[in-house]
Design an enzyme around this catalytic site. Structure first.
Site, PDB file in Angstrom:
ATOM      1  N   LYS A 203       0.868  -1.180   0.000  1.00 48.45           N
ATOM      2  CA  LYS A 203       0.000   0.000   0.000  1.00 48.45           C
ATOM      3  C   LYS A 203       0.902   1.226   0.000  1.00 48.45           C
ATOM      4  CE  LYS A 203      -3.835   2.241   2.412  1.00 48.45           C
ATOM      5  NZ  LYS A 203      -4.731   2.190   3.604  1.00 48.45           N
ATOM      6  N   LYS A 255      -2.011  -1.642  -3.870  1.00 50.49           N
ATOM      7  CA  LYS A 255      -2.860  -0.453  -3.850  1.00 50.49           C
ATOM      8  C   LYS A 255      -1.965   0.782  -3.867  1.00 50.49           C
ATOM      9  CE  LYS A 255      -6.448   1.769  -1.000  1.00 50.49           C
ATOM     10  NZ  LYS A 255      -7.213   1.719   0.250  1.00 50.49           N
TER      11      LYS A 255
END
Length: 334
Positions: A203, A255
């Site tokens: 992330k 992500k």
């Protein structure tokens, strides 16, 4: 005599001549089952609240969330990822609304479970940022820094209340060291061995989260660069991947999706567990804004971005277009 290994004998355009031909030889296919719908549910509202930076996306009431889940199921979407938005007065330094059994996310999980049962995979965001008054993904120490190990204790509690509410998958998204292992232990301790973990493995600290801040009513002060990953790094993602798998991750995720297709491809070729990618708010907003200006063909751009993510190796894609795209894909097959 033509040579068939090169032009003029070899003509790749032969396989592009008609829509039927292109469909037959397509290497990558999108299917409704590839898609997961992220959805926001806000406490204390009686009507859905539009998110200005994400045209077409709303903060749901509990009732409209149930309808959105049913609609996603009908369209063939595989899962729904739930984010809770508590009332501002309930935010505090420890994010206690996130572990309240009657907190907005836990209520939403129960609502969706009552609506769709096990037919739709119910997933929940496991993070404190929506519930803290400082907006960070963990609790802070005396110097105002995110305390990794103290935060893990809070994540363990969150995992347990979300599992008790009936969730199928938890998504620890705070990028704390050791979060997957702690969550796995917390779930197993209360007999929730069947609850899966979707690890937010890579992330990144991205500029593309901007519209999401509005979506969850973020109170963030400062930035998250000390725990989210540096956009410059790829090998670091593979280290995070190895750690998450060792700690018991059932699925892993990259992500954002679009700016990190190289990372996604590397992760996908390295693992034997399902791989997800999250097409985040800024990716969504850019397409919608450009389409509104008439600068791009909206529907083609949506499918192209999703196909690119799928081609890079994602088996599952979290996207705010999930239901719409699934409906369109379904109608295209009939």
């Amino acid at each position: 005599m033509n040579s068939y290994g090169s032009f003029p004998g070899a003509r790749p355009r032969r396989l592009r001549t008609t829509p039927a031909m292109r469909r037959m030889v397509a290497e990558t296919r999108l299917h409704p089952a590839d898609l997961i719908l992220p959805a926001f549910v806000r406490e204390g509202i009686t009507e859905p609240v539009p998110i200005q930076a994400m045209p077409g996306v709303v903060q749901h009431t509990r009732d409209t969330l149930r309808k959105a889940a049913a609609e996603a199921l009908e369209a063939g979407v595989s899962g729904i990822m739930l984010f809770g938005v508590p009332e501002d007065a309930k935010k505090d330094a420890a994010g206690t609304a996130g572990t309240d059994p009657d907190g907005i996310l836990q209520l939403a999980i129960r609502d969706v479970k009552a609506e769709v049962g096990d037919e739709l995979v119910i997933m929940s965001d496991l993070c404190l940022d929506e519930y803290t008054d400082h907006g960070h993904c963990g609790v802070l120490d005396a110097d105002g820094r995110v305390d990794n190990d103290a935060t893990l204790e809070r994540y363990a509690e969150m995992a347990q209340v979300q599992a008790d509410a009936g969730v199928h998958v938890v998504g620890p998204s705070g990028m704390m060291d050791g979060q997957v292992g702690v969550v796995r232990d917390a779930l197993d301790t209360i007999g929730k061995e069947d609850v899966s973990i979707l690890a937010y493995t890579a992330k990144y600290s991205s500029a593309f989260y901007g519209p999401f801040r509005e979506a969850v009513g973020s109170s963030l002060r400062g930035d998250r660069k000390t725990y989210q990953q540096d956009p410059a790094n790829l090998r670091e993602s593979l280290r995070e991947l190895a750690l998450d798998l060792e700690e018991g991750a059932d699925m892993v995720m990259v992500k954002p999706a679009g700016p990190y297709l190289d990372v996604l491809a590397k992760v996908a070729e390295s693992v034997d567990v399902p791989v997800a990618a999250y097409q985040i708010s800024g990716e969504y907003a850019m397409v919608e804004a450009a389409a509104e200006k008439g600068w791009i063909d909206r529907d083609r751009a949506i499918l192209e971005t999703l196909t690119g993510i799928r081609r890079a190796g994602a088996q599952m894609i979290l996207t705010y277009w999930a239901t719409e795209v699934a409906q369109n894909l379904g109608s295209a097959r009939h």
